[in-house]
Design an enzyme around this catalytic site. Structure first.
Site: not given
Length: 690
Positions: A411, A433, A438, A440, A480
């Site tokens: 990322e 994804q 996000i 990292p 997620h």
């Protein structure tokens, strides 16, 4: 790789290098003698001059270089004279790099006669990813013949030895080796990381460390010896310029000066260590070589004397230069965007409704057909599945693997590489994804991307689109389902869109493409396909190809009945994303009494419209899916209160999820955590009845 270049180095180059070394020494001495004047933290190149100058002398105006904060000799070697460097040292208005905003030896440059330099931060090793992005961009430009060069461009990324232990440096090494990019990683190893020794910090030097990256060529060199360094860097640059493959150069150097003026050598180094390092002073080594080659002592003395005079005169001139004017402090946060008005046909006659995910696919497809500089990459976005939500499906087949491709699970690289890609004139569209992943990439987003336009005085706004599927529904669970807009909204220098329907999505994505600044598209997973009950209105008639919706324009989705407003019986719900559909459902219970504003973008934020409508209605709820405490919504509710206080009939409320660390996977627990229409209805009823 063994160094095979043994051509005689001309005396002109040797004397030029000696002059630059004496300038570097004189400058360091002057800074030390004038500590009350050189009050801003700075570092000098003392001990590193040989490898830096040897590198600089190989580069052409078609090349790119990312010096790190100890690389003033690289800057002098490519043509920046002491006076211009000192303007940054003293944070003067005419500092050519940042206009008085950044530290010494933090360059950025687009000067036509010199190698180009993207914005440089202080964060250790963080330049590796953006600079590798430059090399990635150059390879793309060459493959598609988008530009011609006099010389095949070479990209040099320079950093200190301890920065190699940073994970993001490994991401850059991996990507450069995987894609065989024309980049040189120059690692200057002086055995110190501030006060941390090499024995404390690492198991090997950069040369041995890089052995694991198959396809990354390597060489070692004595970076204190100018002749050896020049031969090595000529070999490295010629190899990369010709073969278009990556190279790592591990240059052993010494640290003669302080780590920085703020962390002085006497704080952590004993005399024995200093004596060992001074014995390898590059200036002394080159001086001995020149004497052996027949240059007289007098010539070298004159060079040293003139260098001191030049440095002193430059320093006095820089001291006298003007400071920045206070009114310029907010210049260059963003580059001006050409997209300021809504244009094109939003709802063509006879058009068919499409889901949000198709709006994105169609918008990107239209842009990529029109603009060869556009490309798309991220995890699983390639032709096999076209994204885990099918949000890029068909694009890989239509545009090929060089324009739409999968990346490693990186990322930080996905996000940070866009800085380099943008710098060479490309428009990267990338995807993280899930919003939960996000984090990292946050370092690159904050340290490099958000600050690039501001700290480069507008030379390097990062023009990118970062797509981020976001939000909770259907038991996605704690990794997620997260909402991250408050974290992102707290980063100054980026823009954030959050569409709630297909037409807005397509229009905003087009605006983001033509915006020269970084834009994050937050895309609610539950709205992609309108599978969540009550989200049918996320489907809209597809706008024409020329439809563009500017960032920063909120929309009144539902107006209250004016007669109810006259009686003081109405309120406004300000929301975005999934909140739009909760608000629309809840409003059905209060016919004519609830107005709904869809923000559509969070940065820039259409505060004027919100303030105007809140003043009209006197009551307001800011609705979000995020956990409410310390959220974007809570902060906006406070700003609404401050700006509309005299017109309010009740306190502005912020409504969102429960303050839990994550979204539980169990559907019962997920429902309990999240807002919904029923929970909102209760808040609306209480507020209307107050």
């Amino acid at each position: 790789m063994e160094i095979t270049t043994k051509e005689k180095i001309s005396q002109d180059i040797l004397l030029k290098a000696y002059n630059h070394m004496m300038l570097a020494k004189a400058m360091a001495d002057i800074y030390e003698e004038n500590r009350t004047i050189t009050k801003y933290v700075h570092s000098t190149s003392r001990g590193h001059e040989a490898i830096q100058l040897a590198t600089a002398y190989q580069l052409t105006k078609d090349d790119w270089v990312s010096p790190y904060y100890r690389d003033e000799s690289i800057l002098m070697g490519i043509g920046f004279e002491p006076y211009r460097l000192m303007l940054q040292l003293l944070a003067k208005a005419n500092d050519p790099f940042s206009g008085g905003r950044s530290y010494y030896s933090h360059p950025s440059s687009l000067e036509e006669d010199k190698p180009k330099i993207i914005h440089q931060s202080s964060a250790t090793g963080m330049q590796a990813i953006p600079t590798t992005g430059v090399a990635q961009g150059i390879k793309y430009i060459e493959e598609f013949n988008l530009k011609t060069f006099e010389n095949n461009p070479v990209v040099v990324c320079s950093f200190g030895d301890n920065s190699v232990t940073e994970g993001e440096v490994s991401e850059a090494f991996q990507f450069a080796a995987l894609h065989q990019l024309p980049v040189i990683f120059l690692v200057q190893d002086n055995e110190w990381g501030i006060s941390v020794t090499m024995e404390e910090a690492r198991t090997s030097d950069a040369y041995d460390f890089a052995a694991g990256f198959v396809g990354l060529n390597r060489m070692r060199v004595d970076g204190t010896d100018f002749v050896a360094s020049y031969e090595a860097m000529k070999e490295a640059v010629d190899f990369v310029r010709t073969e278009r493959k990556p190279m790592l150069v591990c240059a052993k150097t010494v640290l003669i000066g302080h780590h920085t003026s703020g962390v002085r050598r006497e704080f952590y180094r004993d005399e024995a260590d200093l004596v060992k390092h001074r014995a390898k002073d590059p200036g002394d080594i080159l001086r001995s070589y020149l004497l052996e080659e027949g240059v007289t002592e007098e010539v070298l003395k004159q060079i040293t004397k003139k260098a001191r005079i030049e440095a002193e005169e430059a320093f006095q001139k820089a001291i006298a230069a003007e400071d920045p004017k206070p009114e310029t402090v907010a210049d260059h946060v963003f580059a001006p965007t050409p997209i300021t008005e809504e244009s094109g046909i939003r709802e063509p006659k006879g058009g068919e409704k499409i889901v949000m995910v198709d709006a994105a696919i169609h918008a990107i497809q239209e842009l990529m057909w029109k603009h060869p500089e556009a490309l798309l990459y991220g995890q699983d976005v390639g032709e096999r599945i076209g994204g885990v939500f099918r949000e890029t499906v068909t694009l890989g087949q239509k545009f090929g693997k060089k324009r739409v491709f999968n990346t490693p699970i990186q990322e930080a690289y996905i996000i940070g590489s866009t800085a380099g890609m943008s710098a060479v004139g490309l428009k990267p569209i990338v995807e993280v994804q899930f919003a939960d992943y996000i984090y990292p990439g946050i370092n690159q987003l904050i340290t490099e991307i958000s600050k690039s336009c501001y700290l480069s005085q507008g030379k390097f706004p990062v023009s990118n689109i970062i797509r981020v599927p976001i939000g909770a529904y259907g038991g996605g669970g704690p990794y997620h389902s997260g909402s991250v807009e408050s974290i992102l909204a707290n980063i100054k220098g980026i823009k954030i869109a959050y569409p709630s329907n297909a037409a807005d999505f397509k229009g905003l994505l087009k605006a983001a493409y033509y915006d020269p600044n970084p834009v994050i598209m937050l895309e609610h997973k539950g709205l992609y396909w309108s599978k969540v009950p009550g989200t049918e209105d996320a489907k809209t008639v597809e706008p024409d190809e020329d439809y563009i919706l500017p960032l920063g324009k909120a929309n009144i989705l539902l107006e209250a009945d004016p007669s109810e407003t006259e009686k003081g019986r109405t309120m406004v719900v300000v929301t975005y994303g999934m909140g739009v559909f909760w608000a629309k459902e809840a409003a059905k219970k209060f016919a004519g009494r609830v107005e709904i504003i869809d923000l559509r973008t969070l940065i820039p934020l259409d505060e004027n419209l919100v303030f105007e409508r809140v003043k009209l209605h006197g009551k307001c709820i800011v609705l979000t899916e995020e956990q409410i405490q310390n959220s974007f919504a809570e902060a906006f509710a406070h700003r609404i209160t401050n700006n509309c206080f005299k017109h309010l009939d009740a306190a502005v409320e912020a409504v969102g999820s429960l303050n839990l660390p994550a979204v539980p996977i169990n559907l019962v627990l997920e429902k309990e955590m999240l807002p919904n229409a029923d929970k909102l209805s209760q808040k609306i009823e209480r507020l209307l009845n107050d």
